[in-house]
Design a protein around this motif. Structure first.
Motif, PDB file in Angstrom:
ATOM      1  N   PRO A 195      -1.605   4.811 -25.031  1.00 45.03           N
ATOM      2  CA  PRO A 195      -1.666   3.007 -25.671  1.00 45.03           C
ATOM      3  C   PRO A 195      -0.099   2.448 -26.203  1.00 45.03           C
ATOM      4  O   PRO A 195       0.983   3.403 -26.541  1.00 45.03           O
ATOM      5  CB  PRO A 195      -1.761   3.920 -27.477  1.00 45.03           C
ATOM      6  N   GLY A 196       0.102   1.391 -26.092  1.00 41.92           N
ATOM      7  CA  GLY A 196       1.266   0.585 -26.405  1.00 41.92           C
ATOM      8  C   GLY A 196       1.582   0.278 -25.102  1.00 41.92           C
ATOM      9  O   GLY A 196       3.080  -0.933 -24.871  1.00 41.92           O
ATOM     10  N   VAL A 197       1.205   1.275 -24.537  1.00 40.56           N
ATOM     11  CA  VAL A 197       1.990   0.941 -22.834  1.00 40.56           C
ATOM     12  C   VAL A 197       1.310  -0.645 -21.616  1.00 40.56           C
ATOM     13  O   VAL A 197       0.244  -0.588 -21.608  1.00 40.56           O
ATOM     14  CB  VAL A 197       2.288   2.214 -21.278  1.00 40.56           C
ATOM     15  N   GLN A 198       1.782  -1.373 -21.438  1.00 37.53           N
ATOM     16  CA  GLN A 198       1.127  -2.404 -20.474  1.00 37.53           C
ATOM     17  C   GLN A 198       2.848  -1.880 -19.236  1.00 37.53           C
ATOM     18  O   GLN A 198       4.239  -2.211 -19.339  1.00 37.53           O
ATOM     19  CB  GLN A 198       1.754  -3.240 -20.469  1.00 37.53           C
ATOM     20  N   MET A 199       2.274  -2.493 -17.748  1.00 36.60           N
ATOM     21  CA  MET A 199       3.225  -2.998 -16.738  1.00 36.60           C
ATOM     22  C   MET A 199       3.141  -4.234 -15.972  1.00 36.60           C
ATOM     23  O   MET A 199       2.250  -4.493 -15.777  1.00 36.60           O
ATOM     24  CB  MET A 199       2.917  -1.343 -16.231  1.00 36.60           C
ATOM     25  N   GLY A 200       3.875  -3.865 -15.109  1.00 40.35           N
ATOM     26  CA  GLY A 200       4.239  -5.051 -14.375  1.00 40.35           C
ATOM     27  C   GLY A 200       4.573  -4.757 -13.499  1.00 40.35           C
ATOM     28  O   GLY A 200       5.768  -4.481 -12.798  1.00 40.35           O
ATOM     29  N   SER A 201       3.961  -4.903 -11.783  1.00 38.78           N
ATOM     30  CA  SER A 201       4.576  -4.476 -10.616  1.00 38.78           C
ATOM     31  C   SER A 201       3.625  -5.721  -9.654  1.00 38.78           C
ATOM     32  O   SER A 201       3.584  -5.859  -9.906  1.00 38.78           O
ATOM     33  CB  SER A 201       3.467  -3.307 -10.576  1.00 38.78           C
ATOM     34  N   SER A 202       5.231  -5.173  -8.437  1.00 35.94           N
ATOM     35  CA  SER A 202       5.138  -6.408  -7.530  1.00 35.94           C
ATOM     36  C   SER A 202       5.130  -5.631  -7.039  1.00 35.94           C
ATOM     37  O   SER A 202       5.489  -6.016  -5.696  1.00 35.94           O
ATOM     38  CB  SER A 202       6.827  -6.598  -6.996  1.00 35.94           C
ATOM     39  N   ARG A 218      -4.424  -8.822 -25.376  1.00 37.59           N
ATOM     40  CA  ARG A 218      -5.319  -7.109 -25.414  1.00 37.59           C
ATOM     41  C   ARG A 218      -5.725  -6.708 -24.174  1.00 37.59           C
ATOM     42  O   ARG A 218      -5.015  -6.818 -23.415  1.00 37.59           O
ATOM     43  CB  ARG A 218      -6.132  -7.960 -25.108  1.00 37.59           C
ATOM     44  N   LYS A 219      -5.430  -4.993 -24.555  1.00 40.02           N
ATOM     45  CA  LYS A 219      -5.658  -4.072 -23.541  1.00 40.02           C
ATOM     46  C   LYS A 219      -5.907  -2.855 -24.276  1.00 40.02           C
ATOM     47  O   LYS A 219      -6.060  -3.009 -25.358  1.00 40.02           O
ATOM     48  CB  LYS A 219      -3.856  -3.502 -23.257  1.00 40.02           C
ATOM     49  N   VAL A 232      -6.884  -4.706 -18.942  1.00 36.74           N
ATOM     50  CA  VAL A 232      -5.425  -5.873 -19.053  1.00 36.74           C
ATOM     51  C   VAL A 232      -6.172  -7.330 -19.270  1.00 36.74           C
ATOM     52  O   VAL A 232      -6.442  -7.487 -18.565  1.00 36.74           O
ATOM     53  CB  VAL A 232      -4.512  -5.220 -18.224  1.00 36.74           C
ATOM     54  N   GLY A 233      -5.469  -7.883 -20.608  1.00 39.30           N
ATOM     55  CA  GLY A 233      -5.714  -9.521 -21.020  1.00 39.30           C
ATOM     56  C   GLY A 233      -5.457 -10.271 -19.940  1.00 39.30           C
ATOM     57  O   GLY A 233      -4.582  -9.645 -19.186  1.00 39.30           O
ATOM     58  N   LYS A 234      -5.653 -11.841 -20.533  1.00 43.83           N
ATOM     59  CA  LYS A 234      -4.675 -12.638 -19.468  1.00 43.83           C
ATOM     60  C   LYS A 234      -2.946 -12.024 -19.911  1.00 43.83           C
ATOM     61  O   LYS A 234      -2.604 -12.005 -20.983  1.00 43.83           O
ATOM     62  CB  LYS A 234      -5.211 -14.107 -20.404  1.00 43.83           C
ATOM     63  N   ARG A 235      -2.421 -12.509 -19.581  1.00 40.54           N
ATOM     64  CA  ARG A 235      -0.796 -12.638 -19.424  1.00 40.54           C
ATOM     65  C   ARG A 235      -0.044 -13.534 -19.370  1.00 40.54           C
ATOM     66  O   ARG A 235      -0.929 -14.673 -18.298  1.00 40.54           O
ATOM     67  CB  ARG A 235      -0.312 -11.638 -18.844  1.00 40.54           C
ATOM     68  N   ASN A 236       0.440 -14.562 -19.497  1.00 41.53           N
ATOM     69  CA  ASN A 236       1.994 -15.750 -19.298  1.00 41.53           C
ATOM     70  C   ASN A 236       2.768 -15.504 -18.290  1.00 41.53           C
ATOM     71  O   ASN A 236       2.978 -14.251 -18.544  1.00 41.53           O
ATOM     72  CB  ASN A 236       2.691 -16.043 -20.594  1.00 41.53           C
ATOM     73  N   LEU A 247      -2.210 -15.053 -15.474  1.00 41.49           N
ATOM     74  CA  LEU A 247      -2.433 -14.837 -15.148  1.00 41.49           C
ATOM     75  C   LEU A 247      -3.957 -13.957 -15.356  1.00 41.49           C
ATOM     76  O   LEU A 247      -4.139 -13.426 -16.480  1.00 41.49           O
ATOM     77  CB  LEU A 247      -1.791 -13.452 -14.580  1.00 41.49           C
ATOM     78  N   PRO A 248      -4.655 -14.352 -14.362  1.00 41.05           N
ATOM     79  CA  PRO A 248      -6.379 -13.510 -14.761  1.00 41.05           C
ATOM     80  C   PRO A 248      -6.680 -12.214 -15.694  1.00 41.05           C
ATOM     81  O   PRO A 248      -5.760 -11.283 -14.736  1.00 41.05           O
ATOM     82  CB  PRO A 248      -7.375 -14.099 -14.840  1.00 41.05           C
ATOM     83  N   SER A 249      -7.562 -11.927 -16.587  1.00 41.48           N
ATOM     84  CA  SER A 249      -8.029 -10.547 -16.854  1.00 41.48           C
ATOM     85  C   SER A 249      -7.918  -9.299 -15.666  1.00 41.48           C
ATOM     86  O   SER A 249      -8.786 -10.220 -14.409  1.00 41.48           O
ATOM     87  CB  SER A 249      -8.622 -10.419 -18.885  1.00 41.48           C
ATOM     88  N   TYR A 250      -8.089  -8.441 -15.817  1.00 42.66           N
ATOM     89  CA  TYR A 250      -9.138  -7.705 -15.065  1.00 42.66           C
ATOM     90  C   TYR A 250      -9.439  -6.746 -15.433  1.00 42.66           C
ATOM     91  O   TYR A 250      -9.000  -5.654 -16.481  1.00 42.66           O
ATOM     92  CB  TYR A 250      -8.240  -7.516 -13.567  1.00 42.66           C
ATOM     93  N   THR A 251     -10.085  -5.698 -14.643  1.00 42.32           N
ATOM     94  CA  THR A 251     -10.400  -4.264 -14.988  1.00 42.32           C
ATOM     95  C   THR A 251     -10.548  -3.094 -14.284  1.00 42.32           C
ATOM     96  O   THR A 251     -11.064  -3.399 -13.392  1.00 42.32           O
ATOM     97  CB  THR A 251     -12.278  -4.210 -15.778  1.00 42.32           C
ATOM     98  N   LEU A 252      -9.699  -2.016 -14.334  1.00 38.68           N
ATOM     99  CA  LEU A 252      -9.631  -1.220 -13.045  1.00 38.68           C
ATOM    100  C   LEU A 252     -10.654   0.194 -13.426  1.00 38.68           C
ATOM    101  O   LEU A 252     -10.595   0.450 -14.880  1.00 38.68           O
ATOM    102  CB  LEU A 252      -8.022  -0.984 -12.660  1.00 38.68           C
ATOM    103  N   TRP A 253     -11.250   0.472 -12.281  1.00 39.70           N
ATOM    104  CA  TRP A 253     -11.913   2.432 -12.548  1.00 39.70           C
ATOM    105  C   TRP A 253     -11.149   3.076 -11.567  1.00 39.70           C
ATOM    106  O   TRP A 253     -11.147   3.028 -10.262  1.00 39.70           O
ATOM    107  CB  TRP A 253     -13.319   2.563 -12.179  1.00 39.70           C
ATOM    108  N   ASN A 254     -11.122   3.637 -11.630  1.00 38.33           N
ATOM    109  CA  ASN A 254     -10.825   4.981 -10.988  1.00 38.33           C
ATOM    110  C   ASN A 254     -10.798   6.529 -11.205  1.00 38.33           C
ATOM    111  O   ASN A 254     -11.599   6.925 -12.372  1.00 38.33           O
ATOM    112  CB  ASN A 254      -8.857   5.486 -11.385  1.00 38.33           C
ATOM    113  N   LEU A 255     -11.842   7.176 -10.326  1.00 42.78           N
ATOM    114  CA  LEU A 255     -12.172   8.141 -10.110  1.00 42.78           C
ATOM    115  C   LEU A 255     -11.511   9.660  -9.593  1.00 42.78           C
ATOM    116  O   LEU A 255     -10.736   9.108  -8.398  1.00 42.78           O
ATOM    117  CB  LEU A 255     -13.835   8.269  -9.803  1.00 42.78           C
ATOM    118  N   ALA A 256     -11.226  10.628  -9.934  1.00 37.53           N
ATOM    119  CA  ALA A 256     -10.491  11.876  -9.128  1.00 37.53           C
ATOM    120  C   ALA A 256     -11.229  13.200  -9.834  1.00 37.53           C
ATOM    121  O   ALA A 256     -12.201  12.805 -11.378  1.00 37.53           O
ATOM    122  CB  ALA A 256      -9.748  12.145 -10.031  1.00 37.53           C
ATOM    123  N   ALA A 257     -11.701  14.523  -8.767  1.00 43.58           N
ATOM    124  CA  ALA A 257     -12.154  14.964  -9.159  1.00 43.58           C
ATOM    125  C   ALA A 257     -12.121  16.375  -8.044  1.00 43.58           C
ATOM    126  O   ALA A 257     -10.661  16.028  -7.246  1.00 43.58           O
ATOM    127  CB  ALA A 257     -13.782  15.238  -8.434  1.00 43.58           C
TER     128      ALA A 257
END
Length: 602
Positions: A67-74, A509-510, A531-535, A549-559
């Motif tokens: 919660p509260g964390v957003q990332m900007g990665s190149s 929104r995140k 992660v919602g839209k960003r300027n 930038l448009p919003s996106y949704t990611l899914w990760n699976l680990a076992a």
């Protein structure tokens, strides 16, 4: 707040409330261990068990669902990454290794992508200003990455995966006598990567490789006295696409030492640390010998004291001294950094006491910064324990941050008139804990004066003002064999001198969801991140072009599956549905990635 509003907010949960207790000790709140029940701020802890279940390949991947964390990665693994906590700038949050600041923060914000996740035993994360405990930079929050542990460990890990990824890690933590514990760790990580900027007419693979080593020693001198020493080092190289360079090399190390006295309710600890970081960039066609270093160093001494007069009363006080400097060999385009050393002396104290059903904390700090003078910061918090295991908290805190040396003295783009940033934060929190789960709701308002902003290529930094308002909702619950962890953030981060526009690269929104279960003798983790839209802006020309930038949704699976009592097999799929998205305009984020590995415990 009216009693009717408070009752309405809590009523839906009251029927399910049960008594609960939390015996976890938290270090990050006042820099010494104290029971979680006495912590009056939103704190999250990532344990080693969670890290092993989720199998993140970077600190960015580990933290971005918090919660509260957003990332900007190149780009992908090892590429430059920015950390935005509660909408603040990347350099307005303090990142620590074992409680000590990173040397790279002298020049600016630390690059989390360079810290090896395999070396991490635990992460503690606190949201909101904590300048009273840590001094400058703790405006948005504090992250403490802990590489030490009390557990006995002897483990070898091997992993391979997409983009020719190879990772190996060896960890050892053992008592060698009744009084002495030794910790050793070393590892290597490499990926050939992919082309992070496919439209720049430079088709290549932007890879990353990293080596690290850590050493720790604890020795009990007597029942009351103990000694500890530590060393951490990293050597990373990243390939990227740039006009002035396409290879960067970051070499960092940190040395820690201290002595502690503890008797009954009294604890006193003296710490010393020294860290260096050197960053070089060059064009591969021209060779490393053409590179120029940006070398930074930081010394820190601290004396901490805590007195627990009763279980309901805690007094903490201490002294900090810190020296930051850009080393004399630092250059940019042949020009030296004209940056003086900078000392900071801080004195702080806090008092916690409980008068049931209320708890109170009052804390204050004064910092004498050699360059920017004296700054006083304050924190006042009260909590009310409500019926059926509910709690509400109200807090007020201030913080400040001095401009970094890079912002002040970068050759050719000096900005000596920059003013220190100052923040004033109000926060209201509610929480409920039950037999099957719990929830937390936090509302905050952070007003930042003299926010230091990037104006564009070949331009010095400038001051502005910002107002950040936000809401954070967290839920955790068990349904059958599945444990759910859910969070939602709303962050309104306005640039007051730029028509109240949302600060760049921060979504309003995140949301995230993580499901954990043990099934078919395996440990499973499925997580989703929205992660919602960003300027953002296109800086390829000037003036920069505004865009969204448009919003996106990611899914990760680990076992992970224990093949034997000693051997465990691991598997991970990142970006399960191969989502095409960008964190920063012009930089392609990773598509679907696959990893397989094994852990062997001796």
């Amino acid at each position: 707040m009216s009693k009717q509003w408070l009752a309405a907010a809590l009523l839906p949960w009251a029927a399910f409330a049960q008594n609960s207790s939390d015996t976890t000790d938290i270090t990050i709140y006042n820099r010494v261990k104290q029971p979680a029940a006495t912590v009056l701020a939103p704190v999250e802890v990532i344990t080693k068990a969670e890290i092993e279940r989720r199998q993140p390949k970077s600190v960015t991947e580990l933290l971005r669902v918090l919660p509260g964390v957003q990332m900007g990665s190149s780009g992908g693994l090892g590429q430059q990454t920015s950390l935005f906590i509660r909408g603040t700038n990347s350099d307005q949050s303090l990142v620590l290794i074992n409680g000590r600041p990173l040397a790279s923060m002298v020049a600016g914000s630390p690059d989390l992508s360079q810290i090896p996740v395999a070396s991490i035993e635990r992460v503690e994360y606190i949201r909101g200003p904590r300048a009273v405990a840590y001094g400058a930079n703790a405006i948005g929050g504090v992250i403490n990455i802990i590489t030490t542990t009390d557990a006995d460990i002897a483990k070898l890990s091997l992993t391979g995966g997409s983009h020719d990824y190879v990772g190996t890690d060896l960890s050892l933590n053992q008592w060698v006598s009744e009084q002495t514990r030794v910790q050793l760790g070393t590892g290597y990580q490499r990926t050939r990567g992919y082309d992070i900027q496919p439209g720049n007419d430079e088709p290549d693979r932007d890879g990353f490789h990293s080596r690290y080593a850590r050493l720790g020693l604890e020795h009990e001198l007597s029942r009351e006295w103990s000694l500890f020493l530590g060393a951490n080092g990293w050597d990373n190289q990243t390939r990227y696409d740039g006009a002035w360079g396409d290879i960067s090399e970051n070499q960092s190390y940190q040395l820690d030492g201290g002595v502690q006295y503890q008797h009954e309710g009294w604890l006193s600890r003296l710490d010393a640390s020294y860290g260096e970081s050197e960053l070089r960039s060059w064009k591969e066609s021209q060779g490393r010998e053409t590179s120029e270093p940006l070398s930074t160093a930081i010394h820190k001494l601290s004396w901490l004291n805590q007195l627990r007069t009763t279980e309901r009363s805690i007094l903490t006080a201490g002294v900090d001294w810190q020296n930051e400097r850009i080393k004399s060999e630092s250059r940019s385009f042949g020009n030296a950094f004209s940056a003086p050393d900078r000392d900071n002396l801080g004195l702080f104290a806090s008092a916690y006491w409980q008068l049931a059903p209320f708890s109170f904390e009052l804390a204050g700090r004064t910092d004498d910064n050699e360059q920017f003078g004296r700054h006083n910061t304050w924190q006042a918090t009260t909590a009310l324990e409500l019926p059926a295991s509910h709690r509400t908290t109200l807090s007020y805190g201030t913080a400040f941050r001095a401009p970094s040396f890079a912002q002040l003295y970068w050759p050719g783009f000096e900005a000596p008139d920059l003013q220190p940033e100052e923040a004033e934060n109000w926060e209201l929190g509610f929480a409920g804990q039950y037999e099957l789960g719990g929830w937390k709701l936090n509302l905050y308002r952070n007003e930042i004066s003299n926010l230091i902003q990037y104006q564009g290529p070949n331009m010095p930094h400038d001051n502005t003002d910002a107002l950040i308002k936000g809401v954070e909702l967290q839920l955790n619950a068990d349904t059958g064999i599945v444990h759910h962890v859910v969070s939602f953030d709303y962050t309104d981060a306005e640039d007051k001198r730029n028509d109240n526009r949302q600060l760049l690269r921060r979504a309003k929104r995140k949301a995230s969801w993580r499901g954990e279960l043990d099934w078919l003798d395996a440990k499973w983790s499925l997580e989703a991140l929205y992660v919602g839209k960003r300027n953002d802006q296109d800086f390829s020309s000037w003036p920069a072009r505004d865009l969204v930038l448009p919003s996106y949704t990611l899914w990760n699976l680990a076992a992970s599956y224990p093949l034997t009592s000693q051997l465990t097999l691991n598997g991970k799929v990142n970006n399960l549905f191969d989502k095409d998205y960008q964190n920063i305009f012009g930089y392609r984020a990773p598509g679907a990635e696959f990893y397989l590995g094994a852990d062997y415990r001796f």
